[in-house]
Design a protein around this motif. Structure first.
Motif, PDB file in Angstrom:
ATOM      1  N   PHE A 122       0.810  -1.219   0.000  1.00 62.57           N
ATOM      2  CA  PHE A 122       0.000   0.000   0.000  1.00 62.57           C
ATOM      3  C   PHE A 122       0.847   1.275   0.000  1.00 62.57           C
ATOM      4  N   LEU A 123       1.830   1.241  -0.846  1.00 64.78           N
ATOM      5  CA  LEU A 123       2.609   2.454  -1.092  1.00 64.78           C
ATOM      6  C   LEU A 123       2.202   2.979  -2.464  1.00 64.78           C
ATOM      7  N   PRO A 124       2.355   4.260  -2.700  1.00 64.75           N
ATOM      8  CA  PRO A 124       2.018   4.773  -4.027  1.00 64.75           C
ATOM      9  C   PRO A 124       2.798   4.008  -5.101  1.00 64.75           C
ATOM     10  N   ARG A 150       0.386  -0.837  -7.104  1.00 59.77           N
ATOM     11  CA  ARG A 150      -0.459  -1.518  -8.096  1.00 59.77           C
ATOM     12  C   ARG A 150       0.282  -1.647  -9.424  1.00 59.77           C
ATOM     13  N   PHE A 179       3.977  -0.830  14.520  1.00 64.19           N
ATOM     14  CA  PHE A 179       4.569   0.071  13.525  1.00 64.19           C
ATOM     15  C   PHE A 179       5.252   1.265  14.207  1.00 64.19           C
ATOM     16  N   LYS A 180       4.600   1.772  15.258  1.00 61.01           N
ATOM     17  CA  LYS A 180       5.175   2.939  15.950  1.00 61.01           C
ATOM     18  C   LYS A 180       6.589   2.633  16.452  1.00 61.01           C
ATOM     19  N   LEU A 213      11.227  12.280  14.937  1.00 56.42           N
ATOM     20  CA  LEU A 213       9.915  11.916  14.401  1.00 56.42           C
ATOM     21  C   LEU A 213       9.378  12.962  13.438  1.00 56.42           C
ATOM     22  N   LEU A 255       5.777   4.766   5.066  1.00 54.31           N
ATOM     23  CA  LEU A 255       4.597   5.627   5.004  1.00 54.31           C
ATOM     24  C   LEU A 255       3.449   5.077   5.830  1.00 54.31           C
ATOM     25  N   ASN A 256       3.412   3.738   5.943  1.00 56.94           N
ATOM     26  CA  ASN A 256       2.245   3.166   6.625  1.00 56.94           C
ATOM     27  C   ASN A 256       2.631   1.946   7.446  1.00 56.94           C
ATOM     28  N   ASN A 272     -14.624  -3.503   0.352  1.00 55.13           N
ATOM     29  CA  ASN A 272     -13.290  -3.018   0.730  1.00 55.13           C
ATOM     30  C   ASN A 272     -13.153  -1.506   0.525  1.00 55.13           C
ATOM     31  N   VAL A 287     -10.057   2.972 -10.394  1.00 54.93           N
ATOM     32  CA  VAL A 287      -9.126   3.280  -9.282  1.00 54.93           C
ATOM     33  C   VAL A 287      -7.727   3.010  -9.806  1.00 54.93           C
ATOM     34  N   LEU A 288      -6.943   4.052  -9.931  1.00 50.57           N
ATOM     35  CA  LEU A 288      -5.608   3.897 -10.528  1.00 50.57           C
ATOM     36  C   LEU A 288      -4.566   3.429  -9.508  1.00 50.57           C
ATOM     37  N   ASP A 289      -4.742   3.889  -8.280  1.00 49.18           N
ATOM     38  CA  ASP A 289      -3.737   3.526  -7.270  1.00 49.18           C
ATOM     39  C   ASP A 289      -4.357   3.638  -5.881  1.00 49.18           C
ATOM     40  N   ILE A 290      -3.827   2.855  -4.978  1.00 49.39           N
ATOM     41  CA  ILE A 290      -4.283   2.922  -3.576  1.00 49.39           C
ATOM     42  C   ILE A 290      -3.039   2.947  -2.698  1.00 49.39           C
ATOM     43  N   TRP A 291      -3.042   3.802  -1.726  1.00 49.35           N
ATOM     44  CA  TRP A 291      -1.958   3.735  -0.736  1.00 49.35           C
ATOM     45  C   TRP A 291      -2.455   4.183   0.619  1.00 49.35           C
ATOM     46  N   LYS A 292      -1.703   3.816   1.615  1.00 50.67           N
ATOM     47  CA  LYS A 292      -2.098   4.168   2.980  1.00 50.67           C
ATOM     48  C   LYS A 292      -1.017   5.033   3.605  1.00 50.67           C
ATOM     49  N   ASP A 293      -1.434   5.922   4.496  1.00 54.24           N
ATOM     50  CA  ASP A 293      -0.498   6.841   5.149  1.00 54.24           C
ATOM     51  C   ASP A 293      -0.879   6.959   6.614  1.00 54.24           C
ATOM     52  N   THR A 294       0.068   6.601   7.476  1.00 50.96           N
ATOM     53  CA  THR A 294      -0.236   6.674   8.919  1.00 50.96           C
ATOM     54  C   THR A 294      -0.141   8.099   9.442  1.00 50.96           C
ATOM     55  N   TRP A 312       1.475   9.984  13.461  1.00 50.23           N
ATOM     56  CA  TRP A 312       0.877   9.109  14.474  1.00 50.23           C
ATOM     57  C   TRP A 312       1.197   9.556  15.894  1.00 50.23           C
ATOM     58  N   TRP A 313       2.377  10.149  16.069  1.00 47.95           N
ATOM     59  CA  TRP A 313       2.801  10.555  17.422  1.00 47.95           C
ATOM     60  C   TRP A 313       1.991  11.763  17.914  1.00 47.95           C
ATOM     61  N   GLU A 359      -4.809   6.819  10.547  1.00 48.47           N
ATOM     62  CA  GLU A 359      -4.378   6.337   9.229  1.00 48.47           C
ATOM     63  C   GLU A 359      -5.394   6.722   8.153  1.00 48.47           C
TER      64      GLU A 359
END
Lengths: 1025, 82
Positions: A165-167, A170, A201-202, A216, A225-226, B16, B34-41, B44-45, B50
């Motif tokens: 799940f990074l850019p 896919r 992850f943290k 950080l 990233l995730n 999903n 949908v061309l792309d999927i990504w996740k970004d946390t 977090w601190w 997310e």
């Protein structure tokens, strides 16, 4: 659908893995995975632990690694079998040893040479193929895939796909799938696991910050990233790889082709090469043993021969005859070269080791149990430790390197792990806490595990008052707990080396540690699992000090011989009985001094018991007081069962030694030697209460069957339980006690020689140079300041005086020292000017020489000399003086005050040369009723007293009750005063003791006399003002 | 040209959380791919949650970046590519 994770990092990826191996294996097993791989970065450090845990959990371990290639790209390798494991070891050793330290790189040539029996996956985004695709270089990516397929074989090379799940993922996966189809290669789904649960992850992100020296808030390409790189379940993997189900299925096929690769139980130590023609190793060992026996015992009674026969039989049946010959050879080399050494540890339980001159403990005379060292049932690798003169230890290891070949000898590594202080420092820095605050708080943390900080805050007042438990630190402390015990980097074991029959890089990856030392990637525990035997060649400064003492005594014309020191010297025992043991090996701590002043030691047995009794095991087991009372005849010696009498007689019915635990288990419960030793190991390694309870139930059951009542068996076992953790083995205590007694003898009869040697070899022992000088003075020795014409490299002795060495002067290193001593060979320096002309040295060194008084005998005004330095000019910015002007004119300035000189001397030498710090306070303390270490004994026991001094070694040892008790000494101009601080006082005043630097203190308390020793129970503690 | 919008939007989504259509300026735009999927946390601190990002295009050929906040489960239009 099932699935196997084939790309997994553990904390052994060193700051790039946040999931414990134990947790990883448990999760994989719970998720129904039939196998699991471990693929840390460029090392196999975790492989043995992982393999053992996986097998225990019923899943197949796959040994692997993620290597870094020459272009910094990654490649995942998996061993298909033991031969594949050997190739992994060779690849990693070549990558580490063929490149600068900490930048292992594998070349294509190495891969080609060692590609057999390996499966390879094309790697994560940092893999060569994904990188080329992401750069738009698809054609070269295909060619690269073909190259790898050619190297490993088409059936062993897989295109690795990750849905992280990074850019761009896919796109990348589509391209990788196309590439695989086009080149008729198979795909494999992985998740590049770096932690077990998403929540971790943290921790991984923080560790990445530590690794990349970022905070950080800062961006770094290594930070992810995730939180997707966790150990996903087969269902999750099937779901995210819904478009590529075959990639998931293929992981099972790959796992199927990989068999457990780590072979354990091998014997990899070498055949001894110097066996005479026609002789076997066993025969030669026997010959050497009996030759030594005749030298040791003169004549050989049946008791000796049968013991030696018994030991040799076990050694040879277990196949360790070559190992004994190897150790004998190393010890024999040291003897030939006159390198002082002494064997220690459980090897001293062996009469064969004694006859081979590996140890100096006569195990037959002491009736020591050989089975503590080796037994047929246990069949474990024997552990032999030898202390060598610290200056020459490396010569012994060099001898082994030369004899067996540099490719067959290496030093064992250690894993430096996160403890409270290091975790707090590193993580707080990443979280951007102020540097000064981090430093202040980290210094207050005791030496504890990183997950014990909360517990320490509850117990220790200095931590509570520091503010470390403020809400702002809550998350940080939780993160510290999460990384507790994680390895940070690979270090070098102090003495452990392994010698192998085959090239070491066939059985363990090798890498370079600091100072260019080649180390194994396995530590002392793991290395034995693969069949290598560790030999501990330890470096002991005490040996060097003894050697120097012996030489300097002999220089006076004395026929002194360390080896023949009488073991019944009354004056030595009288000294021990007064608790005057500062400087005595193993007997100098406050607890030991207090014990000696009460015990009334009169023979070696008492010293052996002393070494063993001041240990956490006996202390927590409440054995100290009964032992002393029984030793002094104040309490009857009783035994819970008649069978205990022969075992515990020499320790007055008290369990002191590990050997006794084995014998008790055998005599009372009929344990086999193996079962008894298992009990010992569970005990001494402070393993789980559950395991101990299980053995206890077995002990009581078997004792009952052996005719011992349940009640008695339970009581006996409770003693054993109380003794648990860190008891000494008798053989080790006996080995140390011999050195302890002999150093005591030397201190009694040759104090100046001994203290001069000990001062020359600092740091060693319990006390620093200043305390040692106070003690030497207390014994009538005069300490003389450094003198540019009289001081040598080391501390020197003349009659009853010790001259401070040039090396003791801050900043004086080999280079300056050599210049000074070489110039002085042509005659003493006649003046400061003469020195400047003959010695070109660093400005700082020159200033320190002046300020500590080294030129006083040539010119007494130190300030004038300091003024004189600039007149000579300096050479650019190097600080190196260019002394061309030989007409130095000294300006008429007044000298430093005595107080200023005192301060400078202490700063530069670490020693109060002319007067002690406390002597400057004495005139103010006397009118206020303060006592000192000399007149303390004149006060009435139980009376309130006030004392003051410099705190020495405050510490909080484990106690029987579990309550906190702190101990420290106050040093004044006459000696030490021992202080005990119980829980209540500690909670109120403890913050003064465990800060850095500890300020001079005054203690108000109650005088206590125990035996011949005095100490103070503190009631109040204040800063001295 | 890219415009940063970062505004809460209404969304229709499927299995999903796959975006199907979203409303912008009162008008529903269907997602054609949908061309792309990504996740970004994220941070977090600092308590940030997310987000899952989707790069999508619409039948007219416009390109959008949408995201779903994992805690509030709200959808946002993050960026528009002209």
């Amino acid at each position: 659908m099932s699935f196997v994770h084939l790309h997994v990092h553990s904390p052994f990826s060193f700051l790039d893995g946040a999931g414990r191996i134990e947790e990883m294996v448990t999760s994989a097993s719970a998720a129904g995975m039939p196998s699991l791989a471990l693929t840390d970065h460029n090392n196999l450090c975790g492989a043995i632990l992982f393999s053992g845990l996986a097998k225990k959990a019923g899943i197949k371990p796959i040994t692997g690694v993620e290597i870094t290639l020459g272009d910094d790209s990654h490649l995942t390798l998996l061993a298909k079998n033991p031969d594949g494991y050997t190739n992994l070891c060779r690849i990693l050793s070549a990558a580490h040893l063929g490149n600068p330290r900490q930048t292992p790189r594998t070349t294509e040539e190495t891969l080609k040479a060692y590609s057999s029996n390996l499966a390879a996956l094309s790697g994560c985004r940092k893999g060569r193929i994904p990188r080329l695709i992401l750069k738009g270089n698809y054609r070269v990516a295909e060619e690269t895939a073909q190259t790898f397929a050619d190297i490993f074989g088409r059936e062993n090379f897989f295109i690795e796909m990750q849905q992280d799940f990074l850019p761009g993922s896919r796109f990348l996966n589509r391209a990788l799938d196309n590439l695989a189809s086009h080149r008729r290669l198979k795909t494999a789904a992985t998740n590049n696991v770096h932690y077990v649960t998403k929540e971790q992850f943290k921790i991984h992100d923080l560790l990445t910050c530590v690794r990349t020296l970022t905070k950080l808030e800062e961006i770094h390409p290594e930070r992810r990233l995730n939180a997707e790189n966790y150990l996903k379940s087969p269902a999750e993997m099937a779901q995210i790889f819904g478009d590529y189900p075959q990639a998931v299925t293929n992981t099972l096929a790959i796992a199927e082709m990989c068999q457990p690769a780590l072979e354990t139980g091998n014997r990899l130590f070498p055949a001894f090469p110097d066996i005479p023609p026609g002789e076997t190793a066993a025969g030669y060992l026997r010959k050497l043993t009996f030759k030594g026996a005749r030298e040791r015992y003169r004549y050989l009674p049946r008791q000796v021969t049968s013991r030696l026969d018994h030991e040799l039989d076990i050694i040879c049946r277990l196949g360790f005859e070559d190992y004994f010959l190897l150790v004998w050879d190393a010890a024999n080399y040291a003897r030939r070269e006159k390198i002082r050494y002494a064997g220690r540890g459980s090897a001293a339980d062996s009469a064969v080791a004694y006859c081979l001159y590996i140890t100096e403990v006569d195990s037959i005379a002491r009736n020591l149990l050989f089975e503590r060292f080796m037994s047929l049932e246990r069949a474990q690798t024997p552990d032999i430790d030898i202390d060598f003169d610290s200056r020459h230890r490396d010569r012994v290891s060099a001898y082994l390197y030369k004899k067996y070949g540099a490719d067959r000898v290496a030093t064992v590594c250690t894993y430096n792990t996160f403890r409270a202080r290091s975790a707090f420092r590193d993580l707080a820095k990443a979280m951007d806490f102020p540097a000064a605050e981090i430093d202040r708080l980290a210094k207050k943390l005791p030496y504890i595990q990183a997950d014990q900080i909360d517990l320490a805050v509850e117990r220790f007042p200095e931590l509570r008052e520091s503010g470390i438990d403020a809400p702002g630190f809550r998350d940080l402390l939780d993160y510290c707990a999460a990384v507790s015990g994680f390895p940070r980097f690979i270090g070098t074991h102090l003495g452990g080396i392994v010698v192998s029959r085959c090239p070491l890089s066939d059985v363990t990856p090798l890498q370079e540690a600091a100072k260019g030392i080649v180390v194994t990637q396995y530590d002392k525990e793991f290395i034995e699992d693969i069949g290598l035997v560790k030999l501990d060649l330890l470096s002991l400064r005490t040996m060097a000090a003894i050697e120097d003492t012996t030489l300097t005594i002999r220089e006076t014309g004395s026929s002194f011989d360390y080896e023949t020191i009488p073991l019944d010297d009354k004056a030595t025992f009288a000294m021990l009985n007064k608790g005057e043991t500062i400087g005595v090996f193993q007997l100098e701590s406050p607890a030991q001094r207090a014990l000696q002043s009460r015990l009334g030691a009169s023979e070696m047995e008492d010293i052996i018991a002393s070494v063993a009794i001041i240990r956490p095991g006996p202390i927590k087991g409440n054995m100290v007081e009964p032992f002393i009372a029984r030793r002094q005849g104040k309490e009857p010696v009783t035994y819970l069962h008649p069978k205990l009498e022969p075992i515990l007689k020499k320790t007055y019915g008290v369990v002191l030694f590990q050997e006794q635990v084995i014998e008790i288990a055998t005599a009372i419960a009929g344990f086999t030697p193996g079962e008894a030793d298992h009990l010992r190991r569970v005990m001494t390694h402070a393993r789980s209460h559950r395991e101990m309870a299980g053995i206890g139930a077995d002990f009581i059951k078997k004792a009952a069957a052996n005719g011992v009542s349940t009640e008695v068996a339970e009581t006996i076992f409770s003693y054993i339980t109380g003794y648990a953790s860190y008891g000494f083995c008798e053989a080790h205590a006996a080995a140390f006690a011999t050195t302890a007694y002999k150093t005591a003898y030397i201190i009694k009869h040759y104090p100046a020689h001994f203290f001069a040697s000990v001062l020359s070899h600092q740091p060693m022992g319990f006390y620093d140079s200043n305390t040692l000088c106070v003690e030497a003075r207390r014994r009538g020795v005069t300490i003389l300041p450094p003198d540019i014409n009289l001081s040598r490299e080391c501390f020197t002795v003349d009659a009853n005086t010790i001259r401070i060495s040039l090396r003791q002067i801050k900043g004086v290193k080999d280079n300056s020292l050599e210049k000074i001593l070489t110039a002085r060979e042509k005659g003493p320096f006649k003046s400061f000017d003469d020195f400047l002309k003959r010695v070109h040295t660093d400005r700082n060194v020159l200033e320190n020489l002046i300020c500590c008084g080294a030129f006083d005998s040539l010119h007494s005004n130190r300030k004038q000399l300091l003024w004189a330095i600039p007149a000579t000019g300096s050479k650019g910015n190097t600080g190196e003086l260019s002394l061309t002007d030989n007409t130095v004119t000294l300006p008429p300035v007044p000298d430093f005050t005595p107080q200023e000189k005192f301060n400078m001397e202490y700063e530069i030498l670490g020693i109060d040369v002319t007067s002690h710090f406390m002597s400057h306070w004495r005139s103010r303390l006397n009118p206020r009723g303060f006592l000192n270490s000399m007149n303390l004994a004149a006060a009435k026991t139980g009376s309130p007293v006030k004392v003051a001094g410099l705190p020495v070694r405050p510490h909080r040892p484990p106690t029987r009750t579990g309550k906190i008790a702190a101990f420290f000494s106050l040093e004044d101009e006459f000696g030490l005063i021992d202080i005990t601080v119980f829980e209540k006082t500690y909670q109120e005043f403890g913050k003064l003791l465990f800060t850095r630097p500890v300020p001079p203190l005054q203690v108000w308390g109650t005088l206590q006399q125990r035996g011949n020793g005095f100490s103070i129970i503190a009631r109040k503690i204040f800063r001295l003002q | 040209m890219v415009k940063l919008i970062n505004k809460n939007i209404e969304m229709e989504y499927g299995i999903n959380n796959t975006p199907l259509a979203f409303r912008i300026n009162g008008k529903w735009l269907p997602v054609s791919q949908v061309l792309d999927i990504w996740k970004d946390t994220g941070i977090w601190w600092d308590g940030e949650s997310e987000k899952t990002f989707y790069r999508v295009n619409t039948p007219e050929g416009s390109l959008f970046e949408l995201y779903r906040d994992s805690v509030s489960r709200s959808w946002f239009l993050y960026r528009v590519y002209d």
